[in-house]
Write a protein that holds these residues in place. Structure first.
Motif, short mmCIF file in Angstrom:
data_model
loop_
_atom_site.label_atom_id
_atom_site.label_comp_id
_atom_site.label_asym_id
_atom_site.label_seq_id
_atom_site.Cartn_x
_atom_site.Cartn_y
_atom_site.Cartn_z
N GLY A 19 -2.86 -86.67 38.12
CA GLY A 19 -2.80 -87.98 38.77
C GLY A 19 -1.61 -88.09 39.71
O GLY A 19 -1.71 -88.65 40.80
N MET A 20 -0.47 -87.55 39.31
CA MET A 20 0.72 -87.59 40.16
C MET A 20 0.51 -86.75 41.43
O MET A 20 0.88 -87.16 42.53
CB MET A 20 1.93 -87.09 39.39
CG MET A 20 3.22 -87.16 40.16
SD MET A 20 3.70 -88.83 40.62
CE MET A 20 4.14 -89.48 39.05
N PHE A 23 -1.85 -88.66 43.67
CA PHE A 23 -1.16 -89.81 44.26
C PHE A 23 -0.31 -89.38 45.46
O PHE A 23 -0.40 -89.97 46.54
CB PHE A 23 -0.29 -90.49 43.20
CG PHE A 23 0.61 -91.54 43.75
CD1 PHE A 23 0.12 -92.79 44.08
CD2 PHE A 23 1.96 -91.29 43.94
CE1 PHE A 23 0.95 -93.78 44.59
CE2 PHE A 23 2.80 -92.26 44.45
CZ PHE A 23 2.29 -93.50 44.77
N TRP A 24 0.51 -88.35 45.28
CA TRP A 24 1.37 -87.91 46.38
C TRP A 24 0.58 -87.27 47.51
O TRP A 24 0.96 -87.38 48.68
CB TRP A 24 2.47 -86.98 45.87
CG TRP A 24 3.53 -87.76 45.15
CD1 TRP A 24 3.79 -87.75 43.83
CD2 TRP A 24 4.41 -88.72 45.74
NE1 TRP A 24 4.80 -88.63 43.54
CE2 TRP A 24 5.20 -89.24 44.70
CE3 TRP A 24 4.63 -89.19 47.01
CZ2 TRP A 24 6.19 -90.20 44.91
CZ3 TRP A 24 5.61 -90.16 47.22
CH2 TRP A 24 6.37 -90.64 46.18
#
Length: 74
Positions: A19-20, A23-24
């Motif tokens: 997810g990180m 996101f980025w």
């Protein structure tokens, strides 16, 4: 039930990491798209015309044929 368990399992860590990264990746992609839109030379007025800068090749050949520069074989 599970009142004392506050730890995230292996799949939880994987989901958080994925997810990180996602996101980025979205944030960077939006930044690149915004930069490309704003850094375009001439802005958006170039697309508003939709007028070609040069005549199409068929028109150039027709004009050269009419002037006698080329014949039907060429």
């Amino acid at each position: 039930m599970f009142w004392q368990v506050h730890d995230v399992g292996g799949w939880g860590w994987f989901a958080m990491a994925a997810g990180m990264i996602f996101f980025w990746a979205v944030i960077i992609a939006l930044g690149v798209l915004l930069y490309r839109a704003w850094a375009r030379p001439g802005g958006s007025s170039d697309r508003a015309d939709n007028r070609p800068l040069e005549p199409p090749p068929e028109q150039i050949l027709a004009e050269r044929f009419a002037r006698g520069e080329i014949d039907e074989d060429e």
